[in-house]
Design an enzyme around this catalytic site. Structure first.
Site, PDB file in Angstrom:
ATOM      1  N   LYS A   1      24.989  -5.431  -2.779  1.00 20.93           N
ATOM      2  CA  LYS A   1      26.460  -5.495  -2.876  1.00 20.93           C
ATOM      3  C   LYS A   1      27.111  -4.837  -1.667  1.00 20.93           C
ATOM      4  O   LYS A   1      28.311  -4.563  -1.652  1.00 20.93           O
ATOM      5  CB  LYS A   1      26.931  -4.767  -4.146  1.00 20.93           C
ATOM      6  CG  LYS A   1      26.379  -5.354  -5.422  1.00 20.93           C
ATOM      7  CD  LYS A   1      26.883  -4.548  -6.615  1.00 20.93           C
ATOM      8  CE  LYS A   1      26.170  -4.952  -7.894  1.00 20.93           C
ATOM      9  NZ  LYS A   1      26.417  -3.979  -8.967  1.00 20.93           N
TER      10      LYS A   1
ATOM     11  N   ARG B   1      11.327   4.084   3.481  1.00 21.57           N
ATOM     12  CA  ARG B   1      10.900   3.059   4.442  1.00 21.57           C
ATOM     13  C   ARG B   1      12.129   2.238   4.783  1.00 21.57           C
ATOM     14  O   ARG B   1      12.848   1.775   3.879  1.00 21.57           O
ATOM     15  CB  ARG B   1       9.814   2.163   3.870  1.00 21.57           C
ATOM     16  CG  ARG B   1       9.605   0.957   4.765  1.00 21.57           C
ATOM     17  CD  ARG B   1       8.347   0.212   4.490  1.00 21.57           C
ATOM     18  NE  ARG B   1       7.187   0.956   4.902  1.00 21.57           N
ATOM     19  CZ  ARG B   1       5.975   0.424   5.015  1.00 21.57           C
ATOM     20  NH1 ARG B   1       5.792  -0.837   4.740  1.00 21.57           N
ATOM     21  NH2 ARG B   1       4.952   1.155   5.397  1.00 21.57           N
TER      22      ARG B   1
ATOM     23  N   HIS C   1       5.240   6.148  11.597  1.00 18.09           N
ATOM     24  CA  HIS C   1       4.687   5.998  10.253  1.00 18.09           C
ATOM     25  C   HIS C   1       3.685   7.137  10.087  1.00 18.09           C
ATOM     26  O   HIS C   1       2.473   6.930  10.104  1.00 18.09           O
ATOM     27  CB  HIS C   1       4.001   4.626  10.156  1.00 18.09           C
ATOM     28  CG  HIS C   1       3.616   4.197   8.776  1.00 18.09           C
ATOM     29  ND1 HIS C   1       3.729   5.008   7.665  1.00 18.09           N
ATOM     30  CD2 HIS C   1       3.099   3.023   8.325  1.00 18.09           C
ATOM     31  CE1 HIS C   1       3.310   4.333   6.599  1.00 18.09           C
ATOM     32  NE2 HIS C   1       2.919   3.137   6.975  1.00 18.09           N
TER      33      HIS C   1
ATOM     34  N   ARG D   1       0.804  -1.234   0.000  1.00 15.87           N
ATOM     35  CA  ARG D   1       0.000   0.000   0.000  1.00 15.87           C
ATOM     36  C   ARG D   1       0.827   1.269   0.000  1.00 15.87           C
ATOM     37  O   ARG D   1       0.594   2.176  -0.787  1.00 15.87           O
ATOM     38  CB  ARG D   1      -0.842   0.074   1.283  1.00 15.87           C
ATOM     39  CG  ARG D   1      -2.115  -0.627   1.256  1.00 15.87           C
ATOM     40  CD  ARG D   1      -2.474  -1.067   2.665  1.00 15.87           C
ATOM     41  NE  ARG D   1      -1.804  -2.316   2.886  1.00 15.87           N
ATOM     42  CZ  ARG D   1      -2.347  -3.480   2.626  1.00 15.87           C
ATOM     43  NH1 ARG D   1      -3.574  -3.551   2.241  1.00 15.87           N
ATOM     44  NH2 ARG D   1      -1.666  -4.590   2.782  1.00 15.87           N
ATOM     45  N   THR D   2       1.759   1.361   0.960  1.00 21.26           N
ATOM     46  CA  THR D   2       2.434   2.644   1.164  1.00 21.26           C
ATOM     47  C   THR D   2       3.258   3.016  -0.065  1.00 21.26           C
ATOM     48  O   THR D   2       3.236   4.150  -0.521  1.00 21.26           O
ATOM     49  CB  THR D   2       3.311   2.568   2.435  1.00 21.26           C
ATOM     50  OG1 THR D   2       2.482   2.133   3.510  1.00 21.26           O
ATOM     51  CG2 THR D   2       3.909   3.904   2.791  1.00 21.26           C
TER      52      THR D   2
END
Ligand code: NCD
Length: 306
Positions: free
Chosen positions: A83, A105, A133, A55-56
């Protein structure tokens, strides 16, 4: 007006109201045949995702595109992070490419804050570890105001895995700022120590608080963050803390059930309740786009955002 969007506690009630009102203005863009306004034309937004998201990530992407910004999507898997590239070097690379805003995020609490020390771009926190959030809290406030006509004075019960929930931390702060009354409910093992200092009431008895709320907000059991045995089994959790057909009948008339998604059907919410309140839960998702448009606009394009 908003330099970065990292924590709810950086905002005032007045700023939150401006974000919600601006989102309301943007909400009708989704109803038009051409779902775009030109306010961020020529601006570049990068979605930098180190943790899984449905969703976000999509919501931020759509929000930026509906404002006509150019959007880059970066996910840690498939990038040079595999890497061994550090967050700092990744950030400096994005900076060198001239992005105007970074939506991040990350699994580490504080990652969004740290990013602001390395880049000139505006930083929007899309979830950092168990910490914050903010856009989820804002879209939840928007949905409560849309459905119930106000936020001040609402009685909100938040139930479940509070300890591991950035959603709960942000939402409690936002509801407190806006004058709602919050009760946290959950097993003692999933409520953080000294949670009473958050300015909330605390209960361990879901059945005992069901007659009270205007909003019952269910948290996902964060299985990926549970490194110990916090409750005997998912079935036992559902029996004591899960919202099911029997419990939902005991809510006051007009109360709504909310969930940030993704839902664990059969654990914190039964399929029956998830389907009965699908309208509200999908409205949260829809409103998320308008809220993120509002935040991006106020940070990048709006008054003082240049
Ligand atoms: C939340 C998250 O990722 O913090 N989901 C979301 O953004 N809609 C809640 C969760 O994962 O439980």
């Amino acid at each position: 007006m908003i330099p970065h969007l990292l924590n709810i506690e950086d905002l005032t009630a007045e700023t939150i109201t401006t974000i919600l009102d601006t989102a309301k203005g943007f909400s009708d863009v989704a109803l038009r045949p051409i779902k775009k306004v030109p306010v961020l034309r020529g601006r570049t937004v990068c979605n930098l995702f180190y943790e899984d998201s449905t969703r976000t990530r999509i919501s931020f992407e759509l929000a930026a595109k509906r404002l006509s910004a150019d959007v880059l999507n970066f996910s840690a898997s498939g990038s040079s992070v595999s890497k061994g590239e550090s967050l700092k070097d990744t950030a400096l690379t994005l900076q060198a490419m001239g992005v105007d805003a970074i939506v991040i995020r990350h699994w580490a609490s504080g990652a969004a804050q740290q990013l602001t020390r390395w880049v000139d771009a505006k930083v929007l926190n899309a979830g950092d570890g168990c910490h914050q959030h903010p856009t989820q809290a804002l879209l939840d406030l928007y949905t409560m105001r849309e459905r119930l006509g106000r936020i001040e004075g609402l009685r909100v019960v938040i139930c479940g895995d509070v300890t591991h929930s950035r959603v709960a931390r942000s939402l409690v702060q936002a509801l407190n700022l806006m004058g709602a009354e919050v009760t946290l409910v959950g097993p003692p093992t999933l409520l953080p120590p000294r949670v009473e200092t958050w300015g909330v009431s605390v209960s361990h008895d879901l059945d005992g608080v069901l007659g009270k709320p205007d909003v019952l907000y269910l948290l996902r059991v964060q299985a990926e963050r549970l490194h110990r045995q916090y409750f005997p089994s998912a079935r036992e959790y559902a029996r004591i803390w899960g919202m099911d057909a029997r419990r939902v009948k005991r809510l006051p008339a007009g109360a709504i059930v909310m969930h940030p998604g993704p839902m664990n059907r059969g654990v914190e919410i039964s399929a029956h309740v998830a389907d009965s309140y699908a309208g509200v839960i999908t409205a949260q998702v829809t409103n998320g786009i308008a809220i993120r448009m509002s935040c991006l606009y106020l940070m990048l394009g709006g008054e003082g955002g240049q």
